[in-house]
Design an enzyme around this catalytic site. Sequence first.
Site, PDB file in Angstrom:
ATOM      1  N   GLU A 277      52.404  16.808  57.623  1.00  0.00           N
ATOM      2  CA  GLU A 277      51.267  17.210  58.447  1.00  0.00           C
ATOM      3  C   GLU A 277      50.375  18.201  57.675  1.00  0.00           C
ATOM      4  O   GLU A 277      49.153  18.115  57.699  1.00  0.00           O
ATOM      5  CB  GLU A 277      51.773  17.850  59.744  1.00  0.00           C
ATOM      6  CG  GLU A 277      50.671  18.159  60.740  1.00  0.00           C
ATOM      7  CD  GLU A 277      51.206  18.761  62.032  1.00  0.00           C
ATOM      8  OE1 GLU A 277      52.431  19.012  62.128  1.00  0.00           O
ATOM      9  OE2 GLU A 277      50.404  18.990  62.954  1.00  0.00           O
TER      10      GLU A 277
ATOM     11  N   ASP B 284      43.514  24.032  65.827  1.00  0.00           N
ATOM     12  CA  ASP B 284      43.874  24.774  67.032  1.00  0.00           C
ATOM     13  C   ASP B 284      43.969  26.294  66.890  1.00  0.00           C
ATOM     14  O   ASP B 284      43.404  27.028  67.676  1.00  0.00           O
ATOM     15  CB  ASP B 284      45.213  24.277  67.580  1.00  0.00           C
ATOM     16  CG  ASP B 284      45.228  22.775  67.822  1.00  0.00           C
ATOM     17  OD1 ASP B 284      44.228  22.103  67.539  1.00  0.00           O
ATOM     18  OD2 ASP B 284      46.255  22.274  68.302  1.00  0.00           O
TER      19      ASP B 284
ATOM     20  N   TYR C 183      50.444  26.431  60.670  1.00  0.00           N
ATOM     21  CA  TYR C 183      49.432  25.495  61.187  1.00  0.00           C
ATOM     22  C   TYR C 183      48.072  25.664  60.501  1.00  0.00           C
ATOM     23  O   TYR C 183      47.953  25.364  59.319  1.00  0.00           O
ATOM     24  CB  TYR C 183      49.380  25.700  62.698  1.00  0.00           C
ATOM     25  CG  TYR C 183      49.150  24.437  63.514  1.00  0.00           C
ATOM     26  CD1 TYR C 183      49.695  23.218  63.155  1.00  0.00           C
ATOM     27  CD2 TYR C 183      48.372  24.493  64.675  1.00  0.00           C
ATOM     28  CE1 TYR C 183      49.461  22.084  63.930  1.00  0.00           C
ATOM     29  CE2 TYR C 183      48.151  23.370  65.453  1.00  0.00           C
ATOM     30  CZ  TYR C 183      48.692  22.162  65.079  1.00  0.00           C
ATOM     31  OH  TYR C 183      48.462  21.049  65.847  1.00  0.00           O
ATOM     32  N   TRP C 184      47.059  26.181  61.158  1.00  0.00           N
ATOM     33  CA  TRP C 184      45.727  26.271  60.536  1.00  0.00           C
ATOM     34  C   TRP C 184      45.429  27.670  60.003  1.00  0.00           C
ATOM     35  O   TRP C 184      44.269  28.042  59.827  1.00  0.00           O
ATOM     36  CB  TRP C 184      44.657  25.843  61.541  1.00  0.00           C
ATOM     37  CG  TRP C 184      44.680  24.365  61.782  1.00  0.00           C
ATOM     38  CD1 TRP C 184      45.395  23.699  62.733  1.00  0.00           C
ATOM     39  CD2 TRP C 184      43.986  23.345  61.048  1.00  0.00           C
ATOM     40  NE1 TRP C 184      45.194  22.346  62.634  1.00  0.00           N
ATOM     41  CE2 TRP C 184      44.331  22.094  61.616  1.00  0.00           C
ATOM     42  CE3 TRP C 184      43.106  23.356  59.954  1.00  0.00           C
ATOM     43  CZ2 TRP C 184      43.830  20.887  61.138  1.00  0.00           C
ATOM     44  CZ3 TRP C 184      42.600  22.160  59.494  1.00  0.00           C
ATOM     45  CH2 TRP C 184      42.962  20.940  60.075  1.00  0.00           C
TER      46      TRP C 184
ATOM     47  N   SER D 144      42.141  11.620  69.143  1.00  0.00           N
ATOM     48  CA  SER D 144      40.809  11.104  68.831  1.00  0.00           C
ATOM     49  C   SER D 144      40.441  11.174  67.346  1.00  0.00           C
ATOM     50  O   SER D 144      40.090  10.164  66.734  1.00  0.00           O
ATOM     51  CB  SER D 144      39.791  11.875  69.672  1.00  0.00           C
ATOM     52  OG  SER D 144      38.495  11.597  69.265  1.00  0.00           O
ATOM     53  N   TRP D 145      40.469  12.368  66.745  1.00  0.00           N
ATOM     54  CA  TRP D 145      40.013  12.390  65.334  1.00  0.00           C
ATOM     55  C   TRP D 145      41.080  11.843  64.412  1.00  0.00           C
ATOM     56  O   TRP D 145      40.766  11.289  63.367  1.00  0.00           O
ATOM     57  CB  TRP D 145      39.414  13.732  64.917  1.00  0.00           C
ATOM     58  CG  TRP D 145      40.303  14.906  64.606  1.00  0.00           C
ATOM     59  CD1 TRP D 145      41.505  15.202  65.148  1.00  0.00           C
ATOM     60  CD2 TRP D 145      39.999  15.953  63.673  1.00  0.00           C
ATOM     61  NE1 TRP D 145      41.970  16.387  64.616  1.00  0.00           N
ATOM     62  CE2 TRP D 145      41.063  16.862  63.719  1.00  0.00           C
ATOM     63  CE3 TRP D 145      38.934  16.220  62.816  1.00  0.00           C
ATOM     64  CZ2 TRP D 145      41.096  18.024  62.929  1.00  0.00           C
ATOM     65  CZ3 TRP D 145      38.953  17.374  62.030  1.00  0.00           C
ATOM     66  CH2 TRP D 145      40.025  18.253  62.094  1.00  0.00           C
ATOM     67  N   ASP D 146      42.345  11.930  64.857  1.00  0.00           N
ATOM     68  CA  ASP D 146      43.385  11.254  64.070  1.00  0.00           C
ATOM     69  C   ASP D 146      43.089   9.761  63.972  1.00  0.00           C
ATOM     70  O   ASP D 146      43.199   9.155  62.905  1.00  0.00           O
ATOM     71  CB  ASP D 146      44.767  11.431  64.715  1.00  0.00           C
ATOM     72  CG  ASP D 146      45.242  12.872  64.692  1.00  0.00           C
ATOM     73  OD1 ASP D 146      44.619  13.704  65.384  1.00  0.00           O
ATOM     74  OD2 ASP D 146      46.219  13.173  63.981  1.00  0.00           O
TER      75      ASP D 146
HETATM   76  C1  DGY Z   1      48.777  20.021  69.858  1.00  0.00           C
HETATM   77  O1  DGY Z   1      49.445  19.640  70.820  1.00  0.00           O
HETATM   78  O2  DGY Z   1      49.163  20.850  69.029  1.00  0.00           O
HETATM   79  C2  DGY Z   1      47.472  19.415  69.640  1.00  0.00           C
HETATM   80  O3  DGY Z   1      46.899  19.835  68.451  1.00  0.00           O
HETATM   81  C3  DGY Z   1      46.539  19.676  70.784  1.00  0.00           C
HETATM   82  O4  DGY Z   1      45.575  18.719  70.674  1.00  0.00           O
END
Ligand code: DGY
Length: 435
Positions: free
Chosen positions: A395, A164, A351-352, A29-31
């Site tokens: 990414e 996430d 990741y985050w 969605s936000w992508d």
């Molecule tokens: C993932 O699969 O890592 C996604 O971020 C979940 O939406």
Amino acid sequence: MDGARALLAGLSGAGDTKPCRRLYPHQWSWDAAFIAIGRARVDQPGAEGELRALFRGQWANGMVPHIVFDPDCAETYFPGPDFWETWRSPNAPVRPLTSGIAQPPIHATAVRHVFECASDRAAALSFVAEMVPRLAAWHGYLRNERRRRGELTEIWHPWESGMDNSPLWDSALARLRPRDLPGYRRADVGVADPEERPTDDEYDRYVHLVDGMRRVSYRGDRIRAATPFAIHDVLWNTLLTQANRDLAFLCRLVGADGDRFEQWADAIAAEMDDHMWDEEAGLYGNVDVVEGRRAAVPVSSAFAPLFAGVPEPDRARQLVETMLGQAVEWAGGLVVPSYGLGRPGFSPRRYWRGPVWLNVNWLIYRGLQRYGFSDLAAQVRQGILGLVRRSGFREHYDPLTGKGGGADDFAWSAALTIELVRDGGRRRASIRPDP
Ligand code: DGY
């Protein structure tokens, strides 16, 4: 630019664009919104088609799901449609199959941007007319289902935030007791470096939360009553503030009444200032709805409120000061890592939890422009483009070395690069403060 366009073309299917080939083989969605924002500069029909494709998955209650599945890739991603079991909800579409949660509401902002980039405004107006009722239903869902008291809306899963495994969720996830988990097998660690992904323990908690929602057939009232994870997120409410303003603008374009969206935007912004601002930390913090507690965590999304014009100028200056303390110099410019360097749990690759993400930096760039911090905005633009020159359309990026991480060819990194290059660093009317 040519490379970015070719990358997007290679990831595009029947209207939709996948975030990347192997790790995320569906439409997110936000992508989709960020991709449409970039595509609008070079491919107007493609940008419109991107958002149209996403809204094919909209639920009858207005929710825009976070994933719209490509049936040809259902087996290669976890959690796929068989795990979500969205057929338990009468609101879910039969086709296309989707996930059962949402992602940050930036879509009205994307639609407005697509309209404002169009050379043929009259033709673009029919796209706006088509999208306004869908966007109104989406914002209606957020207002009806995602509020308790007050104006702020809540999220029910870290995946809804799009960030996430951010440290933002650690304390709420820690109180979960994942027991009797349904069997599952992660697909992400087979196609990406496990050191860059969330941990197995975090995945157990993600799965536990989805399981809780599908057990109640994704009914909003039952989730609100029982979920152990309900958060007023800064980024989510920031984007909703701006999206409400942009939806009001779009409504007026097609002769509809947009006042209620404008009023809601003002009300959310005021509550963010009242409840989320942390004077000591000099930034905005999430509120854990279950515990009634705010936490000031030095994440990049804490600076996003600039994008929606939430703070008054004095507070904006204070927020920018805090941001500068967290930014890193890159390529003669600046970028803001997803989490403060050297903080407990910081990782430059995971990741985050430290890497630089282009979308949040782009929001910060726009926010700085909005408040007239033109030099700083130019520096963030330079930092972003420097990372792309160093490592390509990745990414995310290691804030210490600039090395790319996660997926190789990542759609929104390409799309936002197009946007930044075409924008040329000038303050533009699109995504502007107020209608
Ligand atoms: C993932 O699969 O890592 C996604 O971020 C979940 O939406």
